[in-house]
Design an enzyme around this catalytic site. Structure first.
Site, short mmCIF file in Angstrom:
data_model
loop_
_atom_site.label_atom_id
_atom_site.label_comp_id
_atom_site.label_asym_id
_atom_site.label_seq_id
_atom_site.Cartn_x
_atom_site.Cartn_y
_atom_site.Cartn_z
CG ASP B 110 71.02 -27.86 35.20
OD1 ASP B 110 70.26 -28.85 35.20
OD2 ASP B 110 71.16 -27.11 34.23
CD GLU B 181 70.47 -26.21 28.85
OE1 GLU B 181 70.54 -26.41 30.08
OE2 GLU B 181 71.48 -26.18 28.11
CE LYS B 235 73.14 -23.24 31.31
NZ LYS B 235 72.38 -24.30 30.63
CB THR B 239 65.62 -22.22 36.51
OG1 THR B 239 66.95 -21.76 36.31
CG2 THR B 239 65.53 -23.70 36.23
CD GLU B 340 71.25 -30.98 22.43
OE1 GLU B 340 71.48 -32.19 22.36
OE2 GLU B 340 70.62 -30.46 23.38
#
Lengths: 398, 398
Positions: B110, B181, B235, B239, B340
């Site tokens: 990643d 993400e 993480k 995924t 964010e």
């Protein structure tokens, strides 16, 4: 006692029986166990296609009951002299065989579980501040490595090229600070389910065996790249493992209580049974033993590592490899990496030929070995792991 | 024009033809391509056992020439009306099929290649200091993720448990800061050799296609664990990738020159041909579009990522997945993660039902989509990637 004529003091005796993948002229790679100076060709004597495969994965996936049955059958074949006529033809002189990578590596995780190593690195890299980062005593810190570049013992290690910061300038070229890391690796046989953490008490249900690991490291690449996501190219060029996988059961006599931990670990990391191991490692550089790292003092034991790795619901798969991180002891000659042994180059090693080493030179050969008490009161060994440093090939950018 | 009746405005038209693995009642998983609302069952029409496999890996390993020939044959089958009698019986109504993970993931890497994302994270996590770390503009920073927990779109995402530091206390429990993400992933088909870096000019010789990626992230676990070796359990629980892999050739019309870079990259990272892509991502949270991250502005393009990943001699293998890292644009509604979008919870999102989100709640569903210009002047899409957040199961330690 085995009926095979094994050399006195062999570390591949009847109480060890490590598994590997070997080939010889006219035969493709298949499974074998090492016994003395021989390899027992398993496929013909155990009459099961799983032993004719070129990797241990299928055997390992069958689980602990099969591992134990298989080991008992092999012990029987090698100790009951009436089996000799049938077995003898399938004993291969090890010197005539080629060894291969013993299993296909699924995910590779590298821990950082030696207190002495973590403290040394902290003192070297962050002088004047607390050497252990705040999380270190609360969890076995780890990162994912590259499984596609895990190579078997004997593979040449080309010096990696990469970016580093030299005198404030970013440059690309051969690593000038190529290092070793002496580690012990645990190989997952039986998988777990996603969403179901593996408790420390279930360690032996999943772990098939043990290998030695040399996690080659380019310290200059690492220093420049590792913020904030950790080591990447500094480690991913090659990780060497031994050709032989020692079954967990062979290490029963080497099991110890784990080192005491302060603070007490959180409940999911609490140990259930002793999974420290009385292994003594040995690092040989160009024929000279430069260190004997003691594995028995590892702060985070592998049962805790496995529990931590799966605490978030991540599953493990057949072929997963998780390694201890560099094993270092309290003493200077027990350190598991050159950056520690030479204190980042401040105190170079002097070799018998008069040369000095801060880090590895092209042509250097590094061999790791490890021994442990065996069930019969002697010593057994993990498979050696050796590698020779080849010159960098950086192309036009070098 | 295809002779198949595809819905007006379909993003799975004849100019896309993404590959996937599907099954239906009475048939095991095998390869198919999406066309409109149908899946073409490839094994019977292309008459090659590689298409009867349950993963794309074997096909991908054959290399670019075969990928192009195969694509041309499929286009021919779907456009030449004389083929219809033979092909029609093998068109499966997509609504009757189950989709599976399209390939076995070898290594998963990643990256962290969006300037806006890296800058946002720096400002959030290290306020008052330079948001970009010194290495960021010199190399595409990356880490290895866990390949064994890459899951296909539609897989439920159980909230992970783990350690975090809350008010100075270490505790174990469900993540309270579960995030997404939005990323684009590149799938390696043809392997490279260890010791032979892949230059930027060879990108298309190795990369088979493109998927969407949701790299679920537990921000509280990450903050506590990531020093000094990078993200691990934050993480590794899951995924998600799309079920469809869009061939690189389908994205020809979406190719752009890469964004200018200052300082100029080192020679091994210099771009040879344009490998930026005019993809627009879309993040949907519980039915509301909350962001449209622009992929076209990615600072480090995937050809540079592949060159960097192999610059130290590491090889890539069939099935390797490397992802862009979170894609964020300049604008608030172009940010690719909740940390964010809500500026670490300071500015929660307000959803149409009146609820607010700083991070994900149990029961939330996140879907990522991406579109790009197609060769025929319309739009094509990557496969969607969706996941639903399930409650944590932390056991007695929770």
């Amino acid at each position: 006692m085995t009926w095979i004529d094994v050399p006195a003091g062999t570390r591949f005796g009847i109480d060890n029986l490590p598994y590997g993948v070997f080939s010889r002229a006219g035969h493709g790679p298949r499974l074998g166990v090492a016994i003395g100076d021989h390899i027992l060709d398993l496929a013909p004597v155990l009459d099961d296609g799983v032993f004719a495969q070129p990797a241990l994965n299928a055997l390992m996936s069958r689980g602990r009951r099969v591992w134990r049955e298989t080991r008992a059958r092999i012990v029987d074949l090698l100790t009951d002299a009436t089996r000799r006529p049938r077995v003898q033809p399938h004993l291969v002189d090890a010197s005539t065989a080629t060894l291969h990578r013993p299993f296909v590596v699924s995910d590779y995780v590298d821990f950082y579980s030696s207190l002495e190593h973590a403290r040394n690195l902290g003192e070297i890299l962050r002088p004047g501040s607390e050497p252990l980062l705040p999380n270190w005593r609360h969890m076995p810190v780890a990162y994912h490595g590259r499984s596609g570049t895990v190579v078997p013992s004997g593979t040449g290690i080309t010096r990696p090229c990469g970016q580093s910061l030299v005198d404030g300038q970013v440059s690309f070229g051969p690593s000038r600070r190529l290092d070793i890391e002496a580690e012990v690796g645990f190989v997952v046989g039986a998988p777990s389910q996603r969403g179901e953490p593996v408790p420390t008490s279930a360690f032996a249900d999943h772990v098939f065996g043990v290998v030695l690991v040399n996690d080659w490291s380019a310290r200059d690449l690492q220093a420049w790249e590792y913020q904030p996501l950790g080591p990447f190219l500094a480690k991913s060029f090659a990780t060497s493992i031994s050709n032989w996988v020692v079954p967990l059961d062979a290490l029963d006599a080497a099991r110890l209580d784990g080192r005491s931990q302060d603070p007490a670990p959180l409940p999911y990391l609490a140990r259930a049974t002793p999974w420290a191991f009385d292994l003594t490692l040995e690092i040989e550089l160009d024929g000279t033993i430069i260190s004997r790292p003691p594995f028995r003092n590892l702060y985070w034991t592998p049962d805790q590592q496995l529990a931590h790795m799966t605490a978030n619901g991540a599953c493990v798969r057949t072929g997963d490899l998780f390694a201890s991180g560099t094993v270092s002891g309290e003493l200077r000659d027990e350190r598991g990496s050159l950056i520690e042994l030479t204190w980042n180059g401040r105190d170079p090693l002097r070799l018998p030929d008069g040369t000095e080493r801060s880090f590895l030179e092209d042509g250097d050969t590094v061999t790791l070995r490890a021994t442990a008490p065996s069930a019969t009161g002697g010593q057994l060994a993990l498979g050696d792991v050796t590698g020779n440093v080849l010159p960098a090939r950086c192309g036009s950018d070098g």
